[in-house]
Design an enzyme around this catalytic site. Structure first.
Site, PDB file in Angstrom:
ATOM      1  CD  GLU A   1      -8.609  -7.342  -8.258  1.00 40.41           C
ATOM      2  OE1 GLU A   1      -8.228  -6.158  -8.199  1.00 40.41           O
ATOM      3  OE2 GLU A   1      -7.827  -8.310  -8.348  1.00 40.41           O
TER       4      GLU A   1
ATOM      5  CB  THR B   1      -4.809  -3.571  -8.772  1.00 39.74           C
ATOM      6  OG1 THR B   1      -5.501  -4.817  -8.803  1.00 39.74           O
ATOM      7  CG2 THR B   1      -5.818  -2.452  -8.709  1.00 39.74           C
TER       8      THR B   1
HETATM    9  C1  GP9 Z   1      -6.448  -3.572  -3.329  1.00 34.78           C
HETATM   10  C2  GP9 Z   1      -6.693  -3.961  -4.730  1.00 34.78           C
HETATM   11  C3  GP9 Z   1      -6.052  -5.271  -5.093  1.00 34.78           C
HETATM   12  O1  GP9 Z   1      -6.569  -2.235  -3.026  1.00 34.78           O
HETATM   13  O2  GP9 Z   1      -6.536  -2.965  -5.632  1.00 34.78           O
HETATM   14  O3  GP9 Z   1      -4.910  -5.179  -5.856  1.00 34.78           O
HETATM   15  P1  GP9 Z   1      -4.225  -6.482  -6.514  1.00 34.78           P
HETATM   16  O4  GP9 Z   1      -3.898  -7.432  -5.397  1.00 34.78           O
HETATM   17  O5  GP9 Z   1      -5.203  -7.096  -7.496  1.00 34.78           O
HETATM   18  O6  GP9 Z   1      -3.038  -5.942  -7.222  1.00 34.78           O
END
Ligand code: GP9
Length: 414
Positions: A38, A80
């Site tokens: 992340e 993500t």
């Molecule tokens: C939540 C995580 C966050 O499951 O994958 O996603 P994002 O907010 O960074 O797109």
């Protein structure tokens, strides 16, 4: 008509990509673990603050593995989920919305589905609500045997939105190594979460002296990345202890930027003033590390690369021809020159980087020489611009018309 020109384009790409060099199939049969981290950006790699490395574990891994130092995220609004789709599907995310949410019923050639067809156990791991980004539905469609979501983990290290990365990686590894339903070789795709915006970790989890950035969102970001880097270090030790290091390809990369746009933080951290090109690279580059089992040579590949490239590259290492598949990325091990197109229409090759303008008109964009890092006549970027435009158009057509399904139908027509 669209279908036949698309087909032609993929045929040419596949012919160009197939490189039967020494690395083709060299790691055939290996397990694959891919970690998508992340908001893990590239500018922190190799950097220290007050004499302390921000990412000591990744830095140490770079000394014994392959590191792509100009790796771009190719995400758009789907953040993500876009990184996941670009990586596992080797197509471009959408201009608006997320493919995971808008087109889970379309056909795609994904890494898990391809590997499953070759006898791999394929599993996705992410310790958050399974419905977020429509993963539960999309992961089934992508060919995973099982998706281990929050409910499958023991929340023994509560942190931020969910479970801390250290426990998440430890529990995920334990599942893939010891669950009776997961046979080797396996493909495991893991998505971390602890370094999510707004990055504030409890004091007990802060292992970095963020010095002059203490109390700022940028300082919190450095802390969070440092924590995730520690989690990566623990996972690697655990893999070694379990005897998985020598039969597993591990890929670790960042999904997207941290949304902190303020140039002054980066200038202060890096100790120099930053140009528009510098900031573009900082905000779009994430690290990619690939561990090749039985190999401890440090290779730093500084040619541009991007998330769409991971699937074709892993298939190459495993000796799986990409010929039957519709994948748009570069094979990073083909030894060929690369051009990386971002969703915005920006692109980079070994010599140039093009930054589009808001209106998308070619002439209003900026063409940089990567040698001098100065803007040059925009005409110097015209070929790359056209190539990029065509790539994005083909990907968009695939989305719009469920293009892979259409192409397969044509293939099987008498
Ligand atoms: C939540 C995580 C966050 O499951 O994958 O996603 P994002 O907010 O960074 O797109």
């Amino acid at each position: 008509k669209e279908a036949s020109s698309m087909k032609l384009w993929f045929n040419e790409l596949n012919a160009e990509q197939s490189a039967l060099n020494d690395s083709f199939g060299k790691y055939s049969g290996s397990n694959i673990v891919v970690i998508q981290a992340e908001a893990f950006m590239n500018f922190v790699v190799g950097r220290s603050i007050n004499g302390q490395e921000v990412t000591p574990n990744l830095n140490a891994l770079i000394k014994e593995n392959t590191y792509f130092s100009n790796y771009y995220h190719q995400t758009s609004q789907g953040r993500t989920s876009d990184a996941d789709f670009a990586t596992n599907g080797s197509l471009y995310p959408l201009v608006s919305g997320s493919v995971f949410v808008r087109y889970p019923d379309h056909q795609f050639d994904t890494l898990p589905a391809i590997l499953k067809s070759k006898g791999y156990s394929t599993n996705a791991f992410h310790a958050y609500e399974g419905s977020f980004w429509n993963r539960q539905i999309m992961y089934k469609a992508m060919g995973y045997d099982h998706f281990y979501s929050k409910k499958d983990f023991k929340i023994d290290e509560p942190l931020g939105w969910s479970l801390g990365d250290k426990s998440f990686l430890r529990q995920s590894l334990n599942i893939m190594d010891s669950s009776e339903s997961i046979q080797k070789p396996f493909y495991s795709f893991l998505t971390t979460l602890s370094s999510h915006h707004p990055y504030s970790l409890p004091a007990a989890k802060q292992g970095l002296d963020a010095g002059e950035f203490k109390g700022t969102i940028f300082g919190d970001y450095l802390q969070a990345v440092h924590y995730t880097d520690e989690a990566l270090g623990e996972l690697v030790s655990d893999m070694k202890q379990r005897g998985l290091w020598d039969n597993t390809i591990l890929a670790f990369y960042g999904d997207h930027d941290n949304s902190i746009q303020d140039t002054s933080y980066y200038e202060q951290f890096l100790g120099k003033s930053l140009s528009k090109l510098d900031m573009h690279q900082i905000m779009h580059q994430v690290p990619l590390l690939i561990h090749l089992p039985g190999n401890n040579t440090s290779v730093i590949d500084s040619n541009p690369a991007g998330q769409l490239d991971l699937t074709p590259s892993l298939l190459h290492l495993l000796g799986i021809s990409q010929d039957p598949y519709y994948l748009m990325g570069n094979n990073l091990f083909s030894g060929k020159e690369r051009l990386v197109t971002l969703r915005t229409g920006a692109f980079a090759d070994a010599n140039r980087s093009y930054l589009p303008s808001e209106n998308g008109q070619f002439n209003s964009g900026i063409c940089y020489s990567l040698d001098s890092r100065e803007a040059i006549d925009v005409a110097g970027c015209s070929t790359g611009f056209e190539t990029s435009k065509q790539r994005l158009q083909i990907s968009d057509d695939i989305m719009k018309y469920d293009g892979i399904k259409m192409l397969r139908k044509e293939e099987s027509a008498p």
